[in-house]
Design a protein around this motif. Sequence first.
Motif, PDB file in Angstrom:
ATOM      1  N   ALA A  22       7.483  -5.092  12.942  1.00 29.80           N
ATOM      2  CA  ALA A  22       6.080  -4.982  13.364  1.00 29.80           C
ATOM      3  C   ALA A  22       5.156  -5.357  12.210  1.00 29.80           C
ATOM      4  O   ALA A  22       5.552  -5.279  11.044  1.00 29.80           O
ATOM      5  N   ARG A  23       3.946  -5.731  12.567  1.00 27.46           N
ATOM      6  CA  ARG A  23       2.878  -5.871  11.573  1.00 27.46           C
ATOM      7  C   ARG A  23       2.065  -4.586  11.655  1.00 27.46           C
ATOM      8  O   ARG A  23       1.606  -4.206  12.726  1.00 27.46           O
ATOM      9  N   LEU A  24       1.902  -3.920  10.536  1.00 26.25           N
ATOM     10  CA  LEU A  24       1.291  -2.592  10.535  1.00 26.25           C
ATOM     11  C   LEU A  24      -0.221  -2.612  10.330  1.00 26.25           C
ATOM     12  O   LEU A  24      -0.873  -1.613  10.587  1.00 26.25           O
ATOM     13  N   ASP A  25      -0.781  -3.716   9.858  1.00 26.34           N
ATOM     14  CA  ASP A  25      -2.233  -3.749   9.643  1.00 26.34           C
ATOM     15  C   ASP A  25      -2.938  -4.614  10.666  1.00 26.34           C
ATOM     16  O   ASP A  25      -2.344  -5.169  11.541  1.00 26.34           O
ATOM     17  N   GLU A  36      -1.694 -12.757   4.607  1.00 28.47           N
ATOM     18  CA  GLU A  36      -0.914 -11.637   4.093  1.00 28.47           C
ATOM     19  C   GLU A  36      -1.132 -10.413   4.965  1.00 28.47           C
ATOM     20  O   GLU A  36      -2.203 -10.237   5.543  1.00 28.47           O
ATOM     21  N   GLY A  37      -0.104  -9.586   5.063  1.00 31.47           N
ATOM     22  CA  GLY A  37      -0.191  -8.374   5.853  1.00 31.47           C
ATOM     23  C   GLY A  37       0.893  -7.402   5.451  1.00 31.47           C
ATOM     24  O   GLY A  37       1.733  -7.686   4.597  1.00 31.47           O
ATOM     25  N   PRO A  82       0.827  -1.213   0.000  1.00 33.65           N
ATOM     26  CA  PRO A  82       0.000   0.000   0.000  1.00 33.65           C
ATOM     27  C   PRO A  82       0.858   1.258   0.000  1.00 33.65           C
ATOM     28  O   PRO A  82       1.954   1.270   0.567  1.00 33.65           O
ATOM     29  N   ALA A  83       0.363   2.293  -0.613  1.00 36.71           N
ATOM     30  CA  ALA A  83       1.113   3.544  -0.721  1.00 36.71           C
ATOM     31  C   ALA A  83       1.351   4.183   0.641  1.00 36.71           C
ATOM     32  O   ALA A  83       2.427   4.704   0.906  1.00 36.71           O
ATOM     33  N   THR A  84       0.370   4.162   1.507  1.00 35.65           N
ATOM     34  CA  THR A  84       0.513   4.803   2.823  1.00 35.65           C
ATOM     35  C   THR A  84      -0.188   3.969   3.899  1.00 35.65           C
ATOM     36  O   THR A  84      -1.341   4.202   4.218  1.00 35.65           O
ATOM     37  N   PRO A  85       0.516   2.985   4.470  1.00 35.68           N
ATOM     38  CA  PRO A  85      -0.102   2.201   5.550  1.00 35.68           C
ATOM     39  C   PRO A  85      -0.178   3.024   6.828  1.00 35.68           C
ATOM     40  O   PRO A  85       0.525   4.021   6.979  1.00 35.68           O
ATOM     41  N   SER A  86      -1.009   2.594   7.734  1.00 38.60           N
ATOM     42  CA  SER A  86      -1.070   3.228   9.045  1.00 38.60           C
ATOM     43  C   SER A  86       0.231   2.942   9.780  1.00 38.60           C
ATOM     44  O   SER A  86       0.723   1.822   9.772  1.00 38.60           O
ATOM     45  N   LEU A  87       0.769   3.958  10.408  1.00 43.48           N
ATOM     46  CA  LEU A  87       2.021   3.784  11.158  1.00 43.48           C
ATOM     47  C   LEU A  87       1.779   3.695  12.664  1.00 43.48           C
ATOM     48  O   LEU A  87       2.717   3.781  13.450  1.00 43.48           O
TER      49      LEU A  87
END
Length: 105
Positions: free
Chosen positions: A102-105, A85-86, A7-12
């Motif tokens: 870390a897993r970001l999603d 997937e993540g 993704p272009a901009t995942p949640s951080l």
Amino acid sequence: MSHTEAPATPSLDKAIMEGQNEVTRPKTLEVFEKKHGEELGKHTINFRGDIAEKFGYDKILPISHAKATGNVVYIQGKSGKTGQEGIYQIMANQWGLLEVLARLD
């Protein structure tokens, strides 16, 4: 194996920010490209030692090329244990080895 775009901009919100800087970002992108660029989906990345237990010592198979938002580098990856997937944050350590932070999603 089909490859996807991260993704272009995942949640951080879940990202580990400590130690992420203008030096680690380009080094991580370079190491990822050298190790996985031509052979995407063939080699796994381990979680960093201090957080590996939290993720059950899982190994992540990259299925996208690395991208960055600010100094956080991330990939789309597939769990070696569950197949899910993540989005995973990665970083090259001082020895030039990639680690999942870390897993970001």
